[in-house]
Structure formats: C-alpha cells, structure tokens
Design a protein around this motif. Structure first.
Motif, PDB file in Angstrom:
ATOM      1  N   ARG A 133     -26.726 -37.256  -8.329  1.00 39.02           N
ATOM      2  CA  ARG A 133     -26.589 -35.899  -8.863  1.00 39.02           C
ATOM      3  C   ARG A 133     -25.175 -35.341  -8.766  1.00 39.02           C
ATOM      4  O   ARG A 133     -24.907 -34.213  -9.185  1.00 39.02           O
ATOM      5  CB  ARG A 133     -27.521 -34.968  -8.069  1.00 39.02           C
ATOM      6  CG  ARG A 133     -28.988 -35.346  -8.208  1.00 39.02           C
ATOM      7  CD  ARG A 133     -29.741 -34.335  -8.981  1.00 39.02           C
ATOM      8  NE  ARG A 133     -29.428 -32.980  -8.535  1.00 39.02           N
ATOM      9  CZ  ARG A 133     -29.596 -31.910  -9.312  1.00 39.02           C
ATOM     10  NH1 ARG A 133     -30.039 -32.044 -10.531  1.00 39.02           N
ATOM     11  NH2 ARG A 133     -29.317 -30.705  -8.844  1.00 39.02           N
ATOM     12  N   ARG A 134     -24.264 -36.126  -8.215  1.00 44.29           N
ATOM     13  CA  ARG A 134     -22.933 -35.587  -7.903  1.00 44.29           C
ATOM     14  C   ARG A 134     -22.151 -35.143  -9.146  1.00 44.29           C
ATOM     15  O   ARG A 134     -22.080 -35.853 -10.129  1.00 44.29           O
ATOM     16  CB  ARG A 134     -22.111 -36.643  -7.150  1.00 44.29           C
ATOM     17  CG  ARG A 134     -21.056 -36.020  -6.274  1.00 44.29           C
ATOM     18  CD  ARG A 134     -21.617 -35.280  -5.045  1.00 44.29           C
ATOM     19  NE  ARG A 134     -21.656 -36.145  -3.895  1.00 44.29           N
ATOM     20  CZ  ARG A 134     -22.779 -36.496  -3.288  1.00 44.29           C
ATOM     21  NH1 ARG A 134     -23.943 -36.037  -3.694  1.00 44.29           N
ATOM     22  NH2 ARG A 134     -22.734 -37.303  -2.259  1.00 44.29           N
ATOM     23  N   ARG A 135     -21.598 -33.946  -9.064  1.00 43.17           N
ATOM     24  CA  ARG A 135     -20.720 -33.442 -10.129  1.00 43.17           C
ATOM     25  C   ARG A 135     -19.302 -33.236  -9.615  1.00 43.17           C
ATOM     26  O   ARG A 135     -18.347 -33.211 -10.378  1.00 43.17           O
ATOM     27  CB  ARG A 135     -21.269 -32.123 -10.685  1.00 43.17           C
ATOM     28  CG  ARG A 135     -22.406 -32.363 -11.689  1.00 43.17           C
ATOM     29  CD  ARG A 135     -23.226 -31.121 -11.929  1.00 43.17           C
ATOM     30  NE  ARG A 135     -22.423 -29.994 -12.412  1.00 43.17           N
ATOM     31  CZ  ARG A 135     -22.901 -28.755 -12.525  1.00 43.17           C
ATOM     32  NH1 ARG A 135     -24.140 -28.488 -12.186  1.00 43.17           N
ATOM     33  NH2 ARG A 135     -22.124 -27.794 -12.959  1.00 43.17           N
ATOM     34  N   VAL A 136     -19.166 -33.055  -8.302  1.00 45.56           N
ATOM     35  CA  VAL A 136     -17.855 -32.918  -7.668  1.00 45.56           C
ATOM     36  C   VAL A 136     -17.813 -33.935  -6.527  1.00 45.56           C
ATOM     37  O   VAL A 136     -18.779 -34.052  -5.766  1.00 45.56           O
ATOM     38  CB  VAL A 136     -17.653 -31.501  -7.079  1.00 45.56           C
ATOM     39  CG1 VAL A 136     -16.250 -31.343  -6.514  1.00 45.56           C
ATOM     40  CG2 VAL A 136     -17.924 -30.435  -8.125  1.00 45.56           C
ATOM     41  N   GLU A 137     -16.710 -34.670  -6.406  1.00 41.14           N
ATOM     42  CA  GLU A 137     -16.629 -35.680  -5.358  1.00 41.14           C
ATOM     43  C   GLU A 137     -16.504 -35.029  -3.981  1.00 41.14           C
ATOM     44  O   GLU A 137     -15.721 -34.101  -3.792  1.00 41.14           O
ATOM     45  CB  GLU A 137     -15.418 -36.573  -5.614  1.00 41.14           C
ATOM     46  CG  GLU A 137     -15.594 -37.956  -5.025  1.00 41.14           C
ATOM     47  CD  GLU A 137     -14.287 -38.732  -5.018  1.00 41.14           C
ATOM     48  OE1 GLU A 137     -13.677 -38.861  -6.092  1.00 41.14           O
ATOM     49  OE2 GLU A 137     -13.898 -39.175  -3.921  1.00 41.14           O
ATOM     50  N   VAL A 138     -17.294 -35.521  -3.034  1.00 36.74           N
ATOM     51  CA  VAL A 138     -17.245 -35.017  -1.653  1.00 36.74           C
ATOM     52  C   VAL A 138     -17.284 -36.213  -0.715  1.00 36.74           C
ATOM     53  O   VAL A 138     -18.142 -37.085  -0.854  1.00 36.74           O
ATOM     54  CB  VAL A 138     -18.464 -34.098  -1.357  1.00 36.74           C
ATOM     55  CG1 VAL A 138     -18.447 -33.621   0.086  1.00 36.74           C
ATOM     56  CG2 VAL A 138     -18.501 -32.909  -2.300  1.00 36.74           C
ATOM     57  N   ASP A 139     -16.340 -36.279   0.226  1.00 36.00           N
ATOM     58  CA  ASP A 139     -16.359 -37.350   1.224  1.00 36.00           C
ATOM     59  C   ASP A 139     -17.251 -36.945   2.384  1.00 36.00           C
ATOM     60  O   ASP A 139     -16.999 -35.934   3.030  1.00 36.00           O
ATOM     61  CB  ASP A 139     -14.947 -37.607   1.775  1.00 36.00           C
ATOM     62  CG  ASP A 139     -14.072 -38.285   0.737  1.00 36.00           C
ATOM     63  OD1 ASP A 139     -14.625 -39.056  -0.080  1.00 36.00           O
ATOM     64  OD2 ASP A 139     -12.856 -38.038   0.732  1.00 36.00           O
ATOM     65  N   ILE A 140     -18.278 -37.744   2.654  1.00 38.52           N
ATOM     66  CA  ILE A 140     -19.163 -37.446   3.787  1.00 38.52           C
ATOM     67  C   ILE A 140     -18.799 -38.398   4.923  1.00 38.52           C
ATOM     68  O   ILE A 140     -18.935 -39.605   4.795  1.00 38.52           O
ATOM     69  CB  ILE A 140     -20.647 -37.613   3.400  1.00 38.52           C
ATOM     70  CG1 ILE A 140     -20.949 -36.807   2.126  1.00 38.52           C
ATOM     71  CG2 ILE A 140     -21.550 -37.178   4.552  1.00 38.52           C
ATOM     72  CD1 ILE A 140     -22.329 -37.060   1.546  1.00 38.52           C
ATOM     73  N   ASP A 141     -18.301 -37.844   6.035  1.00 35.53           N
ATOM     74  CA  ASP A 141     -17.848 -38.683   7.151  1.00 35.53           C
ATOM     75  C   ASP A 141     -19.024 -39.211   7.958  1.00 35.53           C
ATOM     76  O   ASP A 141     -18.990 -40.334   8.443  1.00 35.53           O
ATOM     77  CB  ASP A 141     -16.920 -37.866   8.053  1.00 35.53           C
ATOM     78  CG  ASP A 141     -15.741 -37.323   7.277  1.00 35.53           C
ATOM     79  OD1 ASP A 141     -14.834 -38.120   6.990  1.00 35.53           O
ATOM     80  OD2 ASP A 141     -15.740 -36.133   6.917  1.00 35.53           O
ATOM     81  N   TYR A 142     -20.040 -38.386   8.135  1.00 35.31           N
ATOM     82  CA  TYR A 142     -21.212 -38.787   8.914  1.00 35.31           C
ATOM     83  C   TYR A 142     -22.456 -38.486   8.082  1.00 35.31           C
ATOM     84  O   TYR A 142     -22.885 -37.334   8.004  1.00 35.31           O
ATOM     85  CB  TYR A 142     -21.252 -38.017  10.241  1.00 35.31           C
ATOM     86  CG  TYR A 142     -19.942 -38.094  11.004  1.00 35.31           C
ATOM     87  CD1 TYR A 142     -19.577 -39.259  11.675  1.00 35.31           C
ATOM     88  CD2 TYR A 142     -19.069 -37.008  11.022  1.00 35.31           C
ATOM     89  CE1 TYR A 142     -18.365 -39.323  12.354  1.00 35.31           C
ATOM     90  CE2 TYR A 142     -17.857 -37.070  11.702  1.00 35.31           C
ATOM     91  CZ  TYR A 142     -17.516 -38.237  12.357  1.00 35.31           C
ATOM     92  OH  TYR A 142     -16.315 -38.301  13.025  1.00 35.31           O
ATOM     93  N   LEU A 143     -22.985 -39.517   7.459  1.00 28.14           N
ATOM     94  CA  LEU A 143     -24.137 -39.326   6.561  1.00 28.14           C
ATOM     95  C   LEU A 143     -25.405 -39.917   7.161  1.00 28.14           C
ATOM     96  O   LEU A 143     -25.429 -41.073   7.588  1.00 28.14           O
ATOM     97  CB  LEU A 143     -23.848 -39.976   5.201  1.00 28.14           C
ATOM     98  CG  LEU A 143     -25.032 -40.014   4.216  1.00 28.14           C
ATOM     99  CD1 LEU A 143     -25.493 -38.606   3.838  1.00 28.14           C
ATOM    100  CD2 LEU A 143     -24.662 -40.798   2.959  1.00 28.14           C
ATOM    101  N   GLY A 144     -26.457 -39.112   7.163  1.00 25.72           N
ATOM    102  CA  GLY A 144     -27.749 -39.581   7.647  1.00 25.72           C
ATOM    103  C   GLY A 144     -28.385 -40.559   6.681  1.00 25.72           C
ATOM    104  O   GLY A 144     -28.509 -41.748   6.965  1.00 25.72           O
ATOM    105  N   PHE A 145     -28.748 -40.080   5.503  1.00 27.05           N
ATOM    106  CA  PHE A 145     -29.502 -40.896   4.550  1.00 27.05           C
ATOM    107  C   PHE A 145     -29.100 -40.619   3.105  1.00 27.05           C
ATOM    108  O   PHE A 145     -28.888 -39.468   2.737  1.00 27.05           O
ATOM    109  CB  PHE A 145     -31.003 -40.586   4.665  1.00 27.05           C
ATOM    110  CG  PHE A 145     -31.556 -40.769   6.032  1.00 27.05           C
ATOM    111  CD1 PHE A 145     -32.005 -42.009   6.456  1.00 27.05           C
ATOM    112  CD2 PHE A 145     -31.619 -39.694   6.915  1.00 27.05           C
ATOM    113  CE1 PHE A 145     -32.515 -42.172   7.728  1.00 27.05           C
ATOM    114  CE2 PHE A 145     -32.133 -39.850   8.193  1.00 27.05           C
ATOM    115  CZ  PHE A 145     -32.576 -41.095   8.603  1.00 27.05           C
TER     116      PHE A 145
END
Ligand code: IMP
Ligand code: MG
Length: 175
Positions: free
Chosen positions: A134-146
């Motif tokens: 669903r991403r429309r804007v790039e976001v860096d996730i440093d700690y992602l659960g799932f």
C-alpha cells in the motif's frame, strides 16, 4: 465476545511476544549505554509500545503524540494533522518513534520530518506492522514486527472505527 463480526487470527499473541523480544534486543544492543526518548503515536501504538518498553533495559523516557490521517472509515484522507504534541526538547537526543502500522506511509513520513527538524541526534522508527503493497511514500522502518498483506487488520492496538484495540492478537474482520 460482545462483537458481532468474527475475527480471524493473523498473528497470534505468542508470535507477537516472540518478535517483540527480538526487536527489544536489537534496540538494547544499538543504544547500549545511551538514553532513548520513546515517542508513541496514539492511539494505535499503545499496546505494542507497552510490551516493547518492558523488554528495553536502557535509560528511557516515554512520550506520546497523536496525529490523525484517518476518519472513522478504512481509507486515508491524505491529510496529516498533529493533534497532540510532546512538551520536551529533543535536540541531540536519540528518538525512537513507535507506531502500530505503516500503511501508505503518509502519516509516518510527516511525523519523521517534524521530529528530525527538531534536531534529534538519531531518529529511528519501530513499527509493529507494515503493509508494503500500500506504500505511497517511502519510509525506512528500523525495527519492524511483521509484514502483512493488503488487508485491513485489527487488534493489538489497531482499530476499525475504534473497536477491537483490546484484542491481544492481530486479526482480520471476516466479511
Ligand atoms: P498511513 O498514513 O497510510 O501509513 O496509515 C496511518 C494510520 O492508519 C496507521 O497508523 C493506522 O492508525 C491506520 N491504519 C492503516 N492501516 C490500518 C489497518 O489495516 N488497520 C487499522 N488501522 C490502520
Ligand atoms: Mg496510527
């Protein structure tokens, strides 16, 4: 249960607990000996945040912000509004923003921009879940659960019109 719809479990309580332990370990290693300012995004992050911080053994301070980008439905309005801010200067601090889910990325890209602009030393993002499709804007996730597929999920803090936040697991409302 009082709710009329049936919820199918997508991520169980046990899976969440195990993953949070791993994420907290990563955070503890990354910031050993340092102070971390934890900023939760209300309301959705409250359960993830409380479980995560119990496993963090660093010097921490916890704050909350509230932003809105959704109405009562399940589609984004595209407009991000800061409804509640923190009252602490975060210049030169390590900040970890804690979110429930990154969907289009619109909310978090805006929040990250605001926090970085205030001169934090580091700004990292911990999110319980992410819907990359669903991403429309790039976001860096440093700690992602799932990572989850493109379905509207509820529970573990996540709501559908304010319902289901209390569920101890993540699920999908049956249609
Ligand atoms: P974004 O700006 O599109 O990334 O999404 C922002 C917010 O929408 C999230 O922080 C959630 O509060 C909400 N949201 C997005 N997807 C879901 C979902 O599947 N279930 C419940 N809330 C969601
Ligand atoms: Mg949210």
């Amino acid at each position: 249960m009082e709710n009329s719809e049936k919820i199918n479990v997508l991520i169980s309580e046990e899976e969440i607990e195990k993953r949070i332990k791993e994420l907290a370990e990563e955070i503890n290693n990354d910031f050993r000996g340092e102070k971390v300012i934890i900023i939760g995004v209300l309301k959705g992050s409250f359960m993830f945040l409380s479980d995560l911080v119990k496993k963090i053994n660093l010097d921490t301070e916890i704050y909350f912000i509230e932003v809105s980008s959704y109405g009562d439905g399940t589609t984004t309005s595209g407009v991000v509004q800061m409804k509640k801010d923190i009252d602490r200067d975060i210049k030169d601090e390590n900040v970890i923003i804690v979110e429930d889910i990154i969907d289009t990325g619109i909310t978090m890209s805006k929040v990250m921009e605001i926090i970085k602009f205030r001169g934090a030393k580091t700004v990292r993002l911990a999110s319980c879940s992410s819907k990359p499709a669903r991403r429309r804007v790039e976001v860096d996730i440093d700690y992602l659960g799932f990572e989850v597929e493109d379905k509207f999920i509820v529970g573990y803090g996540l709501d559908c019109a304010q319902k289901y936040r209390n569920l101890p697991y993540i699920g999908v409302v049956e249609e």
